[in-house]
Every structure is written in structure tokens, then in C-alpha cells.
Design an enzyme around this catalytic site. Structure first.
Site, short mmCIF file in Angstrom:
data_model
loop_
_atom_site.label_atom_id
_atom_site.label_comp_id
_atom_site.label_asym_id
_atom_site.label_seq_id
_atom_site.Cartn_x
_atom_site.Cartn_y
_atom_site.Cartn_z
N ARG A 51 6.60 -0.53 12.50
CA ARG A 51 6.71 0.34 11.32
C ARG A 51 8.15 0.73 11.11
O ARG A 51 8.64 0.79 9.98
CB ARG A 51 5.84 1.60 11.48
CG ARG A 51 6.12 2.64 10.39
CD ARG A 51 5.19 3.84 10.42
NE ARG A 51 4.88 4.30 11.74
CZ ARG A 51 5.70 5.05 12.50
NH1 ARG A 51 6.91 5.37 12.06
NH2 ARG A 51 5.32 5.47 13.69
N TYR A 102 5.36 0.62 -16.99
CA TYR A 102 4.17 0.14 -16.29
C TYR A 102 3.17 1.28 -16.12
O TYR A 102 3.53 2.40 -15.75
CB TYR A 102 4.60 -0.43 -14.93
CG TYR A 102 3.46 -0.70 -13.98
CD1 TYR A 102 2.35 -1.45 -14.38
CD2 TYR A 102 3.48 -0.20 -12.69
CE1 TYR A 102 1.31 -1.69 -13.51
CE2 TYR A 102 2.44 -0.44 -11.81
CZ TYR A 102 1.36 -1.18 -12.22
OH TYR A 102 0.31 -1.42 -11.36
N ASP A 156 13.93 0.16 -12.80
CA ASP A 156 12.93 -0.82 -12.40
C ASP A 156 13.38 -2.17 -12.97
O ASP A 156 13.37 -2.39 -14.18
CB ASP A 156 11.56 -0.43 -12.95
CG ASP A 156 10.44 -1.34 -12.47
OD1 ASP A 156 10.73 -2.52 -12.16
OD2 ASP A 156 9.28 -0.90 -12.42
N LYS A 167 6.02 -9.85 -8.18
CA LYS A 167 6.24 -10.56 -9.43
C LYS A 167 7.25 -11.71 -9.24
O LYS A 167 6.99 -12.64 -8.50
CB LYS A 167 6.68 -9.55 -10.49
CG LYS A 167 5.81 -8.28 -10.56
CD LYS A 167 4.34 -8.54 -10.77
CE LYS A 167 3.53 -7.31 -11.13
NZ LYS A 167 3.47 -6.23 -10.13
#
Length: 385
Positions: free
Chosen positions: A55, A108, A180, A205
Site C-alpha cells: 500500500r 464528468y 482533468d 481511458k
């Protein structure tokens, strides 16, 4: 942390080599997938390479994070389990209860939901602005504004924001500018070089590029901000797994050639759509009559693979176009090598219904893939009827 050894190399070279160091044990030219949770220590606190628990850090994820920083020209790159996980970490790092954020009037749906339904519950306020209009951004500022959030090109209306201008507004207000960059990818646009403080990506994406992985990223221009984000990444834990990191790294190696083809195909599709009698409006920044065309031409290498268009006959006609498409696959997401089509109002942007971000019912959004352009044109022609 960014790797300065790649600083003066071209984008295409950095995409293939930054973070991708040959394995020191075997010489493997592709970084291994370190599918491991914990690491043997040489005595208490004797860490090999700084790794103790995956992690907190994993060599495969480190390779991706170094690559991301190099591609965006940032001081620190961080990889997450999804784009929204990255956004959540960013907001909880930069904001406290009582702070204010300016968000775009086209974004979005998941980002809007995060602000409207999650972050607002712990006392963060937000206002909507047309970020393509500097006056609208200035009018939305308050003395408590800490973040200005921008998507350019925006999702799904393909609006264009002048990043350098809004960066100046943010600096004057003592706020951070977050961009973004998912629709453009770092190949087409470099927000940090234009004055942004942090770049956000859905790695799902264009960066992954093959519709086979979910991931997110943050890239910070400032090392201190990067350290804060890294602290919260570890504390909150929504990290990218080693296999997902490896898949994204593999996808990034072909990002430049894919984006060139996406853009070329989209230009041909947009041109066809502007001439189709059943299309009432085409939203693509590569078109000379797009209101953001000149700014996009200034700050982007080319115009990308995303197009939205409105059709005669209203919402039901738009839904039917989506249903009739064959080569364009009906599905959410974007940025893969295959072409996708969707109805934003009922799919990706259903969460903004009734808000200032609501999208037109007659809108269709397409992600233009890298197939043969003539085949794509034929499919859209038959879908439009």
C-alpha cells in the site's frame, strides 16, 4: 518522483523509457509485476529500496508513477485504483471544512457527484462557472476558494478552457488550479507547463488505451504538494495494484501513435457529421467554428478523439442512433482503441440531471477509435439513418 534523466527527451521516448528500467536481476526490458504485499527487511527498519508494504509502495507502481511525472512534466506522480479515487485523495488533501471550490458547468458526472453528494457532506462548498469564460470564473470566486477545477476538453460538451488564463486567476486568488487532462492525455496537452498545480487522469481511458484496466493518477507541479498527496495516498489506501500499474505502463508506450490516429480519425468523422442532414450540431474543438478552436490550437498538439453531436428528433432519436450503431460499441468509458458510442443523458451523465451541469437529451457522445476511418464513417451513416 520525476526522473530528471529523461527531462530533455521527446515525449515519445519518455513514454517508452521513463520509469521502465531494465530488471537488475535478469535484464528483463519490461519491469516485472511485483505481485506482493510485503517485503523482507534486513533487520528492523532495514528496507531494501524503501519498500515495506505494497500500500505504501510497490516497484511496479513506482515505475508507473515515475513515468506519469515525466510525461506531464511534474515533480511527483501518484497512481490510484480509479480516477475517482485519485480525485477523492486530491480533494481531501487540499481542502478542509469551510473551503470553497469552483467547478465547471460541463464535467464528468462522477466528478460532479463527488462534489455534490460526498465532499459537500463534510462542509466543502462549491459554485459552478463556465470555465471557458474568465469573467465567469472570477465571479464564482469567494474569499474561501481554495481550488479551481477545470476539464479541457470538457466531458461531454467538448468545451475548451484557456489553462494559462485560469492559472493566473487561481494564483491571484491564492487557489490551486486542478486540470482533468483525461480527454487530451499528456501527449496532446501539458497543463502543468501552462500553470496548473495538479493534473488528474482517469488512466482507464487514453493512458491505458485498451479498455482493459481501471486506474487514476495525480501529477503535482510542486514537490511539497506531491509529498502531501503521497501521504494521503498511503493513509487512505486506494492505490493502483501492481498488475493494473503494469497494464497502464504497457498502454502508455503506444500513447503517442494512438493519439495521432484517434485525432486523425476524429477529424474525418467530425467533418462528415457537420454535413449530415440529421445532425444539428457537432461539438469538436478541431472544427474552425468551435468557440474554443483557437485556444485549443494554441494549447493542444491536436484535437483528440472525442466528439459529441446533437441530432434532429430529440432524445429518442439520439437513443436510436446509439442503438443502431454496430462498429461503434454502445458502452460507457472512452479512450480505447475501439470506437464507443453512448447517450450521456441516460448513461455517463445521469447523475447531473436537474443540475447546472445537465446535458441536452439529443446529445450523442462518441469515442473515435483507431479502426479504419472509412468503416467508422459507414457505421455512423447507417446509424443516423
Amino acid at each position: 518522483m520525476s526522473d530528471d534523466s529523461h527531462e530533455h527527451q521527446s515525449f515519445e521516448t519518455r513514454a517508452i523509457h521513463a520509469g521502465n528500467t531494465a530488471d537488475p536481476l535478469t535484464g528483463a526490458v519490461v519491469p516485472p509485476i511485483y505481485q506482493v504485499s510485503t517485503y523482507k527487511q534486513d533487520g528492523v527498519g532495514g528496507l531494501r529500496g524503501g519498500y515495506e508494504y505494497s500500500r505504501s509502495g510497490n516497484p511496479t507502481r513506482t515505475a508507473l508513477e515515475e513515468n506519469l511525472a515525466a510525461l506531464e512534466g511534474g515533480r511527483r506522480g501518484l497512481a490510484f485504483a480509479s480516477g475517482l479515487a485519485a480525485e477523492d485523495c486530491l480533494l481531501r488533501t487540499l481542502l478542509s471544512p469551510g473551503d470553497h471550490v469552483v467547478i465547471p458547468n460541463d464535467a464528468y458526472g462522477g466528478t460532479f457527484r463527488l462534489f455534490a453528494k460526498v465532499v459537500s457532506r463534510w462542509g466543502v462548498e462549491w459554485s459552478v462557472a463556465d470555465t471557458s469564460d474568465p469573467a465567469s470564473v472570477r465571479a464564482a470566486l469567494t474569499p474561501k476558494t481554495k481550488v479551481i477545477w477545470v476539464e479541457t476538453p470538457s466531458n461531454p460538451l467538448l468545451g475548451i478552457t484557456d489553462i494559462a488564463v485560469v492559472a493566473d486567476i487561481a494564483r491571484s486568488a491564492g487557489a490551486k488550479l486542478v486540470v482533468d487532462n483525461t480527454f487530451a492525455s499528456p501527449y496532446l496537452q501539458q497543463p502543468l507547463a501552462l500553470g496548473a498545480d495538479v493534473v488528474v487522469h482517469s488512466l482507464t481511458k487514453y493512458m491505458g488505451g485498451h479498455s482493459d484496466v481501471v486506474g487514476g493518477a495525480l501529477i503535482a507541479a510542486d514537490a511539497a504538494v506531491g509529498e502531501e498527496l503521497a501521504y494521503h495516498q498511503n493513509a487512505m489506501g486506494a492505490v493502483a495494484g501492481p498488475f493494473d500499474s503494469w497494464i497502464v505502463l504497457r498502454g502508455i508506450k503506444t500513447l503517442a501513435v494512438r493519439m495521432d490516429r484517434h485525432s486523425d480519425n476524429a477529424t474525418k468523422v467530425a467533418d462528415m457529421l457537420t454535413r449530415h442532414p440529421k445532425v444539428t450540431k457537432v461539438l469538436y474543438p478541431g472544427l474552425p467554428d468551435h468557440p474554443g478552436h483557437e485556444i485549443a490550437a494554441k494549447q493542444m498538439r491536436s484535437f483528440g478523439g472525442m466528439i459529441s453531436f446533437q441530432v434532429a428528433g430529440g432524445e429518442e432519436a439520439a437513443v436510436e442512433v446509439c442503438n443502431r450503431a454496430k462498429l461503434f460499441t454502445l458502452g460507457e468509458s472512452l479512450g480505447g482503441v475501439e470506437s464507443l458510442i453512448e447517450h450521456p443523458g441516460r448513461m455517463t451523465h445521469a447523475s447531473v440531471a436537474g443540475s447546472a451541469l445537465e446535458v441536452p437529451g439529443d446529445l450523442v457522445r462518441i469515442s473515435v477509435g483507431i479502426e479504419n476511418a472509412d468503416d467508422l464513417l459507414a457505421d455512423l451513416t447507417q446509424a443516423l439513418g
